[in-house]
Design an enzyme around this catalytic site. Sequence first.
Site, PDB file in Angstrom:
ATOM      1  CG  ASP A 123      -2.058   0.907   1.127  1.00  0.00           C
ATOM      2  OD1 ASP A 123      -2.298   1.284  -0.066  1.00  0.00           O
ATOM      3  OD2 ASP A 123      -2.728   1.106   2.126  1.00  0.00           O
ATOM      4  NE  ARG A 231     -11.063   3.336   3.601  1.00  0.00           N
ATOM      5  CZ  ARG A 231      -9.973   3.747   3.262  1.00  0.00           C
ATOM      6  NH1 ARG A 231      -9.584   4.896   3.465  1.00  0.00           N
ATOM      7  NH2 ARG A 231      -9.161   2.865   2.635  1.00  0.00           N
TER       8      ARG A 231
END
Length: 353
Positions: A123, A231
Amino acid sequence: MAIHSTKKLAKPPSRTISSESLDQTLENNDTTLRPKSLEDYIGQQEIKKNLAVFMQASKNRSEPLEHVLLHGSPGLGKTTLANIIANEMKTNIRITSGPIMERQGDIAALITNLEPGDILFIDEIHRLKPIIEETLYSVMEDFALDIILGKGPSAKSIRLNLPKFTLIGATTKLSLISSPLRDRFGHTFRLDFYQQNEMEKIIERSAKLLEISIEKEAVKKLAYSSRQTPRIANRLLRRMRDFASVEGLNHLNLSLIEKGLTHLGIDEQGLDGTDRTILRLIIENFRGGPVGLSTLSAATHEEGQTLEDIYEPFLLQKGFLERTPRGRMVTQKGYHHLGLIPPPQDKTQSLLF
Ligand code: ADE
């Protein structure tokens, strides 16, 4: 001297995390809401179609998928997609992130412990230290790790052969990925913001998983207030469930959602308190702009990175802010949204840009 071996180095450093332990560190319930298969993943149609083909082709050849670079704003589902790829390819996934790896040994210990076909997910790959990024070049291209032992004239280079694996990199900033790194990915996918109908489907799916009923008008409202980002939708849905729960309700209707959003400071256009503070500051302190990012960051006490990644894309996309070569400016629409009167438009300025 070149040593060809798949021998493993030490165990991965504790700064790397398996997907299960990462899941436990994520906000409660987030993982239960994450789709586990491409079929359950809503939106990003082009990516899904292409990924399905490339995964099938890799399986047909009994080879790992070529390295994948995922880019897009935070919260759009890059990590979710990486986990789905691992599920669909029936492989393990190891998860780490760019900034937590400091030394060459960190990445070396991690990749020498991979099994053939495994996925390594990095990430924030744009935040890798140069030494680690350079180490990755031969790893990605030749599945070989070149390690320098010692210093000065007696230094030796050894080459470790690695099992073939898939590196999945995720970034919010494609422009910060150097071209040598970018060129080593076989697939690059950009995740887009979600459409209203996709957001509604995501909310309906999540509500089912959370075992709470929600009426259509409430779904629409919540979807509209979620910045086109799953999200955020899932987080707002859990907060609405909290509001319902303290009122002894197991059903989300429009009036509860409207009250809940007001409590959270989210207005009818989906802006939160920070969005409005940013607009107001530019108007009050900088006469509507233009203002540079670092000045804005100092004035709002928000990190420049956060302003750029989280707030700015939404305000730009809403048409409340615009970027000019001299900095950010609040638009007429932005003034109106705050109930303020915009200054008369300067024709010479608008001709300049
Ligand atoms: N939850 C988060 N992202 C999602 C997506 N794209 N599809 C379904 N559920 C999600």
